[in-house]
Design an enzyme around this catalytic site. Structure first.
Site, PDB file in Angstrom:
ATOM      1  CE  LYS A  14      -2.540  -5.884   5.233  1.00  0.00           C
ATOM      2  NZ  LYS A  14      -3.436  -4.831   5.386  1.00  0.00           N
ATOM      3  NE  ARG A 134       1.451   2.858   0.676  1.00  0.00           N
ATOM      4  CZ  ARG A 134       0.814   1.905   1.324  1.00  0.00           C
ATOM      5  NH1 ARG A 134       1.456   1.215   2.096  1.00  0.00           N
ATOM      6  NH2 ARG A 134      -0.337   1.602   0.784  1.00  0.00           N
TER       7      ARG A 134
HETATM    8  P1  ADP Z   1      -2.579  -1.294   2.378  1.00  0.00           P
HETATM    9  O1  ADP Z   1      -3.109  -2.622   2.825  1.00  0.00           O
HETATM   10  O2  ADP Z   1      -2.319  -0.296   3.567  1.00  0.00           O
HETATM   11  O3  ADP Z   1      -3.696  -0.707   1.598  1.00  0.00           O
HETATM   12  P2  ADP Z   1      -0.658  -2.381   0.675  1.00  0.00           P
HETATM   13  O4  ADP Z   1       0.713  -2.048   0.455  1.00  0.00           O
HETATM   14  O5  ADP Z   1      -0.995  -3.921   1.084  1.00  0.00           O
HETATM   15  O6  ADP Z   1      -1.583  -1.383   1.573  1.00  0.00           O
HETATM   16  O7  ADP Z   1      -1.430  -2.217  -0.836  1.00  0.00           O
HETATM   17  C1  ADP Z   1      -1.370  -1.032  -1.444  1.00  0.00           C
HETATM   18  C2  ADP Z   1      -2.090  -1.047  -2.709  1.00  0.00           C
HETATM   19  O8  ADP Z   1      -1.425  -2.312  -3.584  1.00  0.00           O
HETATM   20  C3  ADP Z   1      -3.599  -1.594  -2.625  1.00  0.00           C
HETATM   21  O9  ADP Z   1      -4.539  -0.626  -2.635  1.00  0.00           O
HETATM   22  C4  ADP Z   1      -3.706  -2.375  -4.047  1.00  0.00           C
HETATM   23  O10 ADP Z   1      -3.839  -1.443  -5.206  1.00  0.00           O
HETATM   24  C5  ADP Z   1      -2.334  -2.949  -4.513  1.00  0.00           C
HETATM   25  N1  ADP Z   1      -2.467  -4.474  -3.786  1.00  0.00           N
HETATM   26  C6  ADP Z   1      -1.696  -4.804  -2.882  1.00  0.00           C
HETATM   27  N2  ADP Z   1      -1.950  -6.183  -2.568  1.00  0.00           N
HETATM   28  C7  ADP Z   1      -2.738  -6.527  -3.458  1.00  0.00           C
HETATM   29  C8  ADP Z   1      -3.655  -7.868  -3.851  1.00  0.00           C
HETATM   30  N3  ADP Z   1      -3.363  -8.639  -3.208  1.00  0.00           N
HETATM   31  N4  ADP Z   1      -4.431  -7.863  -5.014  1.00  0.00           N
HETATM   32  C9  ADP Z   1      -4.696  -6.766  -5.652  1.00  0.00           C
HETATM   33  N5  ADP Z   1      -4.197  -5.384  -5.198  1.00  0.00           N
HETATM   34  C10 ADP Z   1      -3.295  -5.552  -4.432  1.00  0.00           C
END
Ligand code: ADP
Length: 191
Positions: A14, A134
């Site tokens: 994404k 990360r």
């Molecule tokens: P990935 O999709 O690779 O896991 P993201 O950067 O989208 O990475 O998300 C990292 C973390 O941030 C998730 O594991 C979660 O803990 C938190 N997070 C991100 N977006 C949301 C959301 N919309 N609702 C709840 N937690 C979120």
């Protein structure tokens, strides 16, 4: 406005595709993961609260994420459209997003759902962990927990948009360029 959701499990690409899509379509990129990591970097109260969940691979509570997205939308009143990346991840977030879009007399045009096999996801995330800085990418247990959260809470969000015929599925394996072209074809068919 052109408002899109890029959807898919952790590691489905994404972030990579978002960077290209916002340039081509002139959209504002709203990644809840990036917004949360920026809150953590600033050591804000919101960031500190979110970090506890993120470190375990769990979703951050809905009210925290929804409040953050509401501010981000309000702070960008004149954009051509938003590309939502990593949001909504629960049914409550999807309902809240609909309301926020209605307040602006607009709506979500399309959800682009990227599909990638489980093995490929694990290997991509652990590989990313070698360079991304990360901590949630380096620990195999945390990576697994994120994929489980995706199946338990997030996958159903696609069903919500399917009711309105807004979901298109894209194979997220292949070259970055081929996947990008497939995404653009679907967007161009809808707009
Ligand atoms: P990935 O999709 O690779 O896991 P993201 O950067 O989208 O990475 O998300 C990292 C973390 O941030 C998730 O594991 C979660 O803990 C938190 N997070 C991100 N977006 C949301 C959301 N919309 N609702 C709840 N937690 C979120």
């Amino acid at each position: 406005m052109l408002n899109l959701i890029l959807f898919g499990p952790p590691g489905s690409g994404k972030g990579t595709q978002s960077e290209k899509l916002i340039v081509k379509y002139g959209l504002k990129h709203l990644s809840t993961g990036d917004l949360l990591r920026s809150e953590i970097a600033q050591q804000s109260q919101l960031g500190m609260e979110a970090k506890n969940f993120m470190d375990k691979g769990q979703l951050v509570p809905d009210e925290v994420v929804i409040g953050m997205i509401r501010s981000a939308i309000e702070n960008n009143p004149t954009v051509k459209g938003f590309l939502f990346d990593g949001f909504p991840r629960t049914s409550a977030q999807a309902a809240a997003l609909d309301e926020l879009m209605e307040l602006k007399n607009t709506s979500i045009k399309i959800m682009l759902a990227m599909e990638v096999g489980e093995k490929e996801l694990m290997s991509r995330l652990l590989k990313r962990g070698e360079t991304s800085g990360r901590s949630d990418d380096t620990n195999e247990e945390v990576v697994k927990a994120r994929i489980i959260e995706y199946h338990n809470k997030t996958a159903a969000v696609a069903d919500y948009y399917k009711q309105f015929n807004k979901v298109v599925t894209i194979k997220g394996e292949g070259t970055v360029e081929d996947i990008f072209n497939a995404l653009c074809n679907e967007i161009d068919l809808k707009v």
